[in-house]
Write a protein that holds these residues in place. Structure first.
Motif, PDB file in Angstrom:
ATOM      1  N   SER A  95       0.771  -1.314  -0.131  1.00 41.71           N
ATOM      2  CA  SER A  95       0.039  -0.206  -0.005  1.00 41.71           C
ATOM      3  C   SER A  95       0.887   1.145  -0.177  1.00 41.71           C
ATOM      4  O   SER A  95       1.932   1.120   0.437  1.00 41.71           O
ATOM      5  CB  SER A  95      -0.777   0.014   1.052  1.00 41.71           C
ATOM      6  OG  SER A  95       0.012   0.340   2.347  1.00 41.71           O
ATOM      7  N   HIS A  96       0.093   2.399  -0.370  1.00 41.83           N
ATOM      8  CA  HIS A  96       0.910   3.418  -0.193  1.00 41.83           C
ATOM      9  C   HIS A  96      -0.027   4.721  -0.010  1.00 41.83           C
ATOM     10  O   HIS A  96      -1.091   4.843  -0.627  1.00 41.83           O
ATOM     11  CB  HIS A  96       1.718   3.932  -1.601  1.00 41.83           C
ATOM     12  CG  HIS A  96       2.042   5.475  -1.719  1.00 41.83           C
ATOM     13  ND1 HIS A  96       3.306   5.612  -0.934  1.00 41.83           N
ATOM     14  CD2 HIS A  96       1.652   6.539  -2.196  1.00 41.83           C
ATOM     15  CE1 HIS A  96       3.634   7.102  -1.230  1.00 41.83           C
ATOM     16  NE2 HIS A  96       2.536   7.472  -1.825  1.00 41.83           N
ATOM     17  N   VAL A  97       0.050   5.549   1.042  1.00 42.42           N
ATOM     18  CA  VAL A  97      -0.800   6.734   1.346  1.00 42.42           C
ATOM     19  C   VAL A  97       0.116   7.851   1.272  1.00 42.42           C
ATOM     20  O   VAL A  97       1.013   8.184   1.563  1.00 42.42           O
ATOM     21  CB  VAL A  97      -1.233   6.492   3.193  1.00 42.42           C
ATOM     22  CG1 VAL A  97      -1.855   7.751   3.550  1.00 42.42           C
ATOM     23  CG2 VAL A  97      -1.728   5.152   3.547  1.00 42.42           C
ATOM     24  N   GLY A  98      -0.696   8.322   0.443  1.00 45.05           N
ATOM     25  CA  GLY A  98      -0.010   9.963   0.138  1.00 45.05           C
ATOM     26  C   GLY A  98      -1.021  10.662  -1.027  1.00 45.05           C
ATOM     27  O   GLY A  98      -1.819   9.854  -1.675  1.00 45.05           O
ATOM     28  N   LEU A  99      -0.633  11.794  -1.306  1.00 38.26           N
ATOM     29  CA  LEU A  99      -1.608  12.662  -2.312  1.00 38.26           C
ATOM     30  C   LEU A  99      -1.258  11.955  -3.757  1.00 38.26           C
ATOM     31  O   LEU A  99      -0.035  11.513  -4.105  1.00 38.26           O
ATOM     32  CB  LEU A  99      -1.228  13.931  -2.279  1.00 38.26           C
ATOM     33  CG  LEU A  99      -1.371  14.819  -1.084  1.00 38.26           C
ATOM     34  CD1 LEU A  99      -0.951  16.280  -1.190  1.00 38.26           C
ATOM     35  CD2 LEU A  99      -3.033  14.982  -0.953  1.00 38.26           C
ATOM     36  N   PHE A 100      -2.265  12.036  -4.603  1.00 41.81           N
ATOM     37  CA  PHE A 100      -1.842  11.520  -5.834  1.00 41.81           C
ATOM     38  C   PHE A 100      -1.050  12.331  -6.666  1.00 41.81           C
ATOM     39  O   PHE A 100      -0.210  11.649  -7.336  1.00 41.81           O
ATOM     40  CB  PHE A 100      -3.348  11.803  -6.786  1.00 41.81           C
ATOM     41  CG  PHE A 100      -3.225  11.221  -8.347  1.00 41.81           C
ATOM     42  CD1 PHE A 100      -2.932   9.905  -8.515  1.00 41.81           C
ATOM     43  CD2 PHE A 100      -3.373  12.038  -9.273  1.00 41.81           C
ATOM     44  CE1 PHE A 100      -2.845   9.469  -9.843  1.00 41.81           C
ATOM     45  CE2 PHE A 100      -3.039  11.684 -10.478  1.00 41.81           C
ATOM     46  CZ  PHE A 100      -2.779  10.608 -10.833  1.00 41.81           C
ATOM     47  N   THR A 101      -0.848  13.584  -6.324  1.00 45.08           N
ATOM     48  CA  THR A 101       0.429  14.437  -7.044  1.00 45.08           C
ATOM     49  C   THR A 101       1.767  14.037  -6.675  1.00 45.08           C
ATOM     50  O   THR A 101       2.726  14.531  -7.311  1.00 45.08           O
ATOM     51  CB  THR A 101      -0.143  15.853  -6.771  1.00 45.08           C
ATOM     52  OG1 THR A 101      -0.444  16.180  -5.465  1.00 45.08           O
ATOM     53  CG2 THR A 101      -1.364  16.378  -7.533  1.00 45.08           C
TER      54      THR A 101
END
Length: 247
Positions: A95-101
């Protein structure tokens, strides 16, 4: 339930959900192939703990998002056991949590490749033998975010949405050959993957769950046992939502 005649592959099974699934099947008599891709020492530790329990187990370290690695693993399994797995549980994922940008092309490709391609590779490589024996089970471990999407988890949500589509389409194609394909859309399951959240964030999430609690790896393992058993002989093409009633 007895799985003593089954050869079961559980990808991403050195810890967490995958380890619980592998343990559950081994406890029911299955011969289980463990797999890990990031920490060989942890995979070995899990393998040895299973051996100490008297379980029938084999371990293969390698990144199954690489087709050549997955193919090599299947060759090794067939050489060792004389057959390929009759039950495949595609659990490997990141998984990865962070803004799409802030999600770089490298991050995007890594998440999609790990979460989707590994399931494709393992299914593609084992389905021919399932067709020959006219039976088999494929279970894909997915996420509720593949159904509704999650802010700041666009790549992860996309990969799991694709996995859900893969599950439903493949089930329709393989149904006539008595091969069942299902998915489990997990909500909050207490694992290392959710350990990045604070207790406050976890509490706020639990407040939205009708059962007022998070899930455990054992909950996922129990659902896998059901889906692989004769009790679910008429269940295929389903995405079982395991989220305490959240959705």
């Amino acid at each position: 339930m007895n799985f003593s005649h089954e050869l079961v592959l559980v990808t991403g099974s050195s810890r967490g959900i995958g380890k619980a699934i592998a343990f559950a099947f081994a406890e029911k008599g299955a011969t289980v192939i463990l797999n890990g891709a990031t920490n060989e020492a942890r995979l070995k530790e899990t393998y040895e703990s299973f051996l100490n329990k008297g379980f029938k187990v084999y371990a293969y370290f390698g990144d199954l998002s690489d087709y050549n690695v997955a193919s090599s693993m299947m060759d090794t399994i067939k050489s060792h056991y004389g057959k390929l797995p009759s039950i495949v549980i595609n659990n490997a994922g990141i998984s990865h949590v962070g803004l799409f940008t802030d999600t770089t092309p490298e991050m995007w490709n890594k998440i999609l490749t790990t979460n989707l391609n590994s399931a494709y590779h393992c299914s593609y490589l084992t389905i021919p033998s399932m067709l020959q024996r006219e039976g088999g089970i494929i279970i894909n471990i997915s996420s509720i975010w593949g159904m509704v999407g999650a802010s700041c988890e666009v790549a992860y949500s996309t990969s799991k949405a694709a996995l859900n589509g893969f599950t439903k389409a493949l089930a329709k194609e393989l149904g006539p050959s008595h091969i069942r394909v299902n998915g489990i859309a997990c909500g909050w399951i207490d694992t290392d993957m959710t350990s990045c959240y604070t207790e406050e964030e976890k509490s706020a999430f639990v407040d939205e769950i009708p059962l007022c609690k998070t899930g455990s790896p054992q909950d996922v393992a129990n659902t896998c046992l059901y889906l692989a058993s004769p009790l679910a002989s008429y269940v295929t093409g389903q995405i079982i939502t395991l989220d305490g009633g959240l959705l």
